[in-house]
Structure formats: structure tokens, C-alpha cells
Design a protein around this motif. Structure first.
Motif, PDB file in Angstrom:
ATOM      1  N   LEU A   1      -0.124  -0.664   8.054  1.00  0.00           N
ATOM      2  CA  LEU A   1       1.209  -1.354   7.665  1.00  0.00           C
ATOM      3  C   LEU A   1       2.235   0.007   7.936  1.00  0.00           C
ATOM      4  N   PRO A   2       2.815  -0.285   7.808  1.00  0.00           N
ATOM      5  CA  PRO A   2       4.656   1.127   7.537  1.00  0.00           C
ATOM      6  C   PRO A   2       3.780   1.568   6.429  1.00  0.00           C
ATOM      7  N   ASN A   3       4.714   2.318   5.994  1.00  0.00           N
ATOM      8  CA  ASN A   3       4.518   2.833   4.256  1.00  0.00           C
ATOM      9  C   ASN A   3       5.688   2.373   4.115  1.00  0.00           C
ATOM     10  N   ALA A   4       5.932   0.762   3.128  1.00  0.00           N
ATOM     11  CA  ALA A   4       6.494   0.399   2.385  1.00  0.00           C
ATOM     12  C   ALA A   4       6.133  -0.767   1.539  1.00  0.00           C
ATOM     13  N   PRO A   5       5.875  -0.830   0.567  1.00  0.00           N
ATOM     14  CA  PRO A   5       5.844  -1.101  -0.637  1.00  0.00           C
ATOM     15  C   PRO A   5       5.864  -2.903  -0.253  1.00  0.00           C
ATOM     16  N   LEU A   6       5.062  -3.352  -1.176  1.00  0.00           N
ATOM     17  CA  LEU A   6       4.644  -4.729  -0.534  1.00  0.00           C
ATOM     18  C   LEU A   6       4.114  -5.283  -2.360  1.00  0.00           C
ATOM     19  N   TYR A   7       5.704  -5.420  -2.793  1.00  0.00           N
ATOM     20  CA  TYR A   7       6.530  -5.913  -4.062  1.00  0.00           C
ATOM     21  C   TYR A   7       5.986  -7.325  -4.703  1.00  0.00           C
ATOM     22  N   LEU A   8       6.688  -8.118  -3.608  1.00  0.00           N
ATOM     23  CA  LEU A   8       6.187  -9.868  -3.679  1.00  0.00           C
ATOM     24  C   LEU A   8       7.385 -10.074  -4.161  1.00  0.00           C
ATOM     25  N   ARG A   9       8.085  -9.690  -4.809  1.00  0.00           N
ATOM     26  CA  ARG A   9       8.598 -10.108  -5.874  1.00  0.00           C
ATOM     27  C   ARG A   9      10.039  -9.665  -6.620  1.00  0.00           C
ATOM     28  N   ARG A  10      10.962  -9.756  -7.445  1.00  0.00           N
ATOM     29  CA  ARG A  10      11.427  -9.156  -7.825  1.00  0.00           C
ATOM     30  C   ARG A  10      11.937  -8.576  -8.912  1.00  0.00           C
TER      31      ARG A  10
ATOM     32  N   HIS B   1      -0.111   6.074   7.211  1.00  0.00           N
ATOM     33  CA  HIS B   1      -0.282   4.910   7.581  1.00  0.00           C
ATOM     34  C   HIS B   1      -0.258   3.907   5.872  1.00  0.00           C
ATOM     35  N   GLY B   2       0.161   2.835   5.702  1.00  0.00           N
ATOM     36  CA  GLY B   2       0.004   1.454   5.015  1.00  0.00           C
ATOM     37  C   GLY B   2      -1.341   0.709   5.047  1.00  0.00           C
ATOM     38  N   VAL B   3      -1.837   0.524   3.639  1.00  0.00           N
ATOM     39  CA  VAL B   3      -2.592  -0.610   3.486  1.00  0.00           C
ATOM     40  C   VAL B   3      -2.722  -0.922   2.887  1.00  0.00           C
ATOM     41  N   CYS B   4      -2.991  -2.317   2.594  1.00  0.00           N
ATOM     42  CA  CYS B   4      -3.113  -3.232   1.752  1.00  0.00           C
ATOM     43  C   CYS B   4      -3.799  -3.055   0.829  1.00  0.00           C
ATOM     44  N   THR B   5      -3.339  -3.304  -0.700  1.00  0.00           N
ATOM     45  CA  THR B   5      -4.133  -2.596  -1.665  1.00  0.00           C
ATOM     46  C   THR B   5      -5.381  -3.802  -1.951  1.00  0.00           C
TER      47      THR B   5
ATOM     48  N   LEU C   1       3.869   5.892  -2.489  1.00  0.00           N
ATOM     49  CA  LEU C   1       4.858   5.323  -1.558  1.00  0.00           C
ATOM     50  C   LEU C   1       5.702   7.680  -1.245  1.00  0.00           C
ATOM     51  N   VAL C   2       6.576   7.369  -1.845  1.00  0.00           N
ATOM     52  CA  VAL C   2       7.194   8.597  -2.020  1.00  0.00           C
ATOM     53  C   VAL C   2       6.089   9.837  -1.673  1.00  0.00           C
ATOM     54  N   THR C   3       4.524  10.203  -2.606  1.00  0.00           N
ATOM     55  CA  THR C   3       4.069  11.053  -2.292  1.00  0.00           C
ATOM     56  C   THR C   3       3.800  10.703  -0.606  1.00  0.00           C
ATOM     57  N   ALA C   4       3.109   9.702  -0.347  1.00  0.00           N
ATOM     58  CA  ALA C   4       2.666   9.720   1.040  1.00  0.00           C
ATOM     59  C   ALA C   4       3.674  10.875   2.084  1.00  0.00           C
ATOM     60  N   ALA C   5       5.145   9.897   1.498  1.00  0.00           N
ATOM     61  CA  ALA C   5       6.471  10.262   2.790  1.00  0.00           C
ATOM     62  C   ALA C   5       6.482  11.628   2.311  1.00  0.00           C
ATOM     63  N   ALA C   6       6.901  11.888   1.220  1.00  0.00           N
ATOM     64  CA  ALA C   6       6.646  13.080   1.680  1.00  0.00           C
ATOM     65  C   ALA C   6       5.443  14.581   1.906  1.00  0.00           C
ATOM     66  N   LEU C   7       4.568  13.998   1.735  1.00  0.00           N
ATOM     67  CA  LEU C   7       3.060  15.284   2.726  1.00  0.00           C
ATOM     68  C   LEU C   7       3.168  14.584   3.809  1.00  0.00           C
ATOM     69  N   GLY C   8       3.685  13.127   4.533  1.00  0.00           N
ATOM     70  CA  GLY C   8       3.697  12.998   5.481  1.00  0.00           C
ATOM     71  C   GLY C   8       5.115  14.203   6.245  1.00  0.00           C
ATOM     72  N   HIS C   9       5.674  13.847   6.031  1.00  0.00           N
ATOM     73  CA  HIS C   9       7.312  14.464   6.240  1.00  0.00           C
ATOM     74  C   HIS C   9       6.972  16.312   6.474  1.00  0.00           C
ATOM     75  N   ALA C  10       6.733  17.172   5.449  1.00  0.00           N
ATOM     76  CA  ALA C  10       6.234  17.982   5.047  1.00  0.00           C
ATOM     77  C   ALA C  10       4.922  18.547   5.322  1.00  0.00           C
ATOM     78  N   LEU C  11       4.135  17.563   6.276  1.00  0.00           N
ATOM     79  CA  LEU C  11       2.676  18.596   6.882  1.00  0.00           C
ATOM     80  C   LEU C  11       2.637  18.025   9.151  1.00  0.00           C
ATOM     81  N   GLY C  12       4.286  17.120   9.115  1.00  0.00           N
ATOM     82  CA  GLY C  12       3.861  16.370   9.894  1.00  0.00           C
ATOM     83  C   GLY C  12       3.014  15.459  10.532  1.00  0.00           C
ATOM     84  N   LEU C  13       2.860  14.639   9.330  1.00  0.00           N
ATOM     85  CA  LEU C  13       1.445  13.746   9.780  1.00  0.00           C
ATOM     86  C   LEU C  13       1.740  12.289   9.710  1.00  0.00           C
TER      87      LEU C  13
END
Length: 218
Positions: free
Chosen positions: A194-203, A91-95, A76-88
Motif C-alpha cells: 500500500l502507499p504510505n497513507a492512513p486507513l482511518y476509516l472514519r472522520r 511501503h504501507g502495510v494494513c496493520t 506515517l510521518v516518521t516513515a515519510a521523513a526517513l524515506g525522504h532523508a534516506l532516499g528509500l
């Protein structure tokens, strides 16, 4: 379209490049302890194999879990960083959806089925799907004994618990190529991912201690 896809929600570190029609390059390595070390070199390798400059990419797709916190956040962090750096757009996908797509396209599944991955703590992350691959339940995290899964099941979690998932089979982990296929098809059909946000499902395991005594200077 030139889509870069990757996932770190399972023990696999996997990345792929997709041109909107087919996978141009893909890499896959199972190593649950080295997601942070392996992901960027894996991304670079598939870009080179596909003959694609990262500045020519149009989209990024990333698996958002469910999955363990430590591995999942790497993607997630890598996707956010690359998206920001490249202006892209990212998209999140449920695994689990990507594994379901993979099971239908590669495993020839017909009829309803359940996808289950290992959630540790004697639990599984799971979701159920109809014969067309549409999700009908989940994603959730539960103990296998508490579930009444579909007759067919795939995924590493299903393979770990044969009493609950008799006849379970692969794929065990997600393939970025199939995740890219799924994302490209959804985007082409005009369906939002989906947004680039984690589906942790538990604490998380780590908790802020309660009832501790504050010490103030005199």
C-alpha cells in the motif's frame, strides 16, 4: 534487502529490522500515550541491535492502520521523513493484515478467522481472512454487535467483546517483526504493497464548526 519496519496503529510501539530472510532485531512496547516519544528511540535501538547503519537500509515498511488518528500519524510521518532523508521506498502495510500473518505463523490458526483491534467508541477495526490468510472482508469499523465474524478471532478488539468473539485470543497487537516478514514476502513475490497513507476509516473527532458568524472589521 535490509528492511526497517514499524507500526504505531495500536497501543504498541514496535520496530524491527529484517534482511529479507529473517528478523535481525525487534522491539515492542505497549504505551498508547507515548508513540511520538518512543518511536525514534525504538528505531535506533533495533538498528543498533541488528548492527545496521540506517544508510544501508533498502526499504521501509510501515503499518498504515486502521487505527486512531493521533497514534497512527506518528508512524506515517516518521516513515515519510526517513524515506525522504534516506532516499528509500516506503511501503504501507494494513496493520490487520500483519496481525493476521502473525496469528497464522505464531498462533497456528487453521481455517477462516477475523482480526479485530480496539477502535474505541465501543467499536472495532476488523477484517476477515480465509484459511490461507487472504483477506476476504474489510478493513472496516463497526460495533461488535453488528458483526458476524468468523468462528476464530484474534486481536485486542476481539478480546474486549467476548459475546461477539467467543474464544478470542492473541496476538493482541501487531509485532513489527511479523509486519516485516509479511512485507518482505510480498515484495519478494512481486506484489505491490500500500502507499504510505492512513486507513482511518472514519472522520476525526475534531470538526470545523458550522453556522458560525463571521466578524469583519468595520
Amino acid at each position: 534487502m535490509l528492511l526497517l519496519a514499524f507500526d504505531t496503529a495500536t497501543p504498541a510501539v514496535t520496530a524491527a529490522v529484517h534482511d529479507g530472510t529473517a528478523v535481525l532485531a525487534e522491539a515492542f512496547q505497549v504505551d498508547a500515550r507515548r508513540h511520538g516519544e518512543l518511536l525514534l528511540p525504538t528505531v535506533q535501538r533495533v538498528l543498533e541491535e541488528a548492527g545496521v547503519d540506517k544508510r544501508d537500509l533498502t526499504d521501509i515498511a510501515v503499518g498504515v492502520g486502521p487505527g486512531p488518528y493521533t497514534g497512527l500519524r506518528v508512524g506515517l510521518v516518521t516513515a515519510a521523513a526517513l524515506g525522504h532523508a534516506l532516499g528509500l521506498p516506503v511501503h504501507g502495510v494494513c496493520t490487520l493484515d500483519a496481525i493476521a500473518h502473525q496469528a497464522r505463523t505464531e498462533g497456528g490458526l487453521t481455517g477462516p478467522f477475523t482480526v479485530a483491534t480496539d477502535a474505541r467508541r465501543k467499536e472495532v477495526y476488523w477484517a476477515s481472512y480465509d484459511a490461507e490468510g487472504r483477506r476476504t472482508a474489510g478493513p472496516s469499523v463497526d460495533r461488535p454487535a453488528e458483526l458476524a465474524p468468523e468462528a476464530q478471532a484474534v486481536g485486542a478488539g476481539a478480546l474486549l467483546y467476548p459475546d461477539t468473539f467467543p474464544g478470542a485470543r492473541g496476538p493482541e497487537h501487531v509485532s513489527a517483526g511479523r509486519l516485516a516478514d509479511f512485507a518482505a514476502a510480498e515484495l519478494a513475490a512481486g506484489r505491490a504493497l500500500l502507499p504510505n497513507a492512513p486507513l482511518y476509516l472514519r472522520r476525526p473527532d475534531a470538526q470545523v464548526p458550522a453556522g458560525y458568524k463571521a466578524v469583519l472589521p468595520a
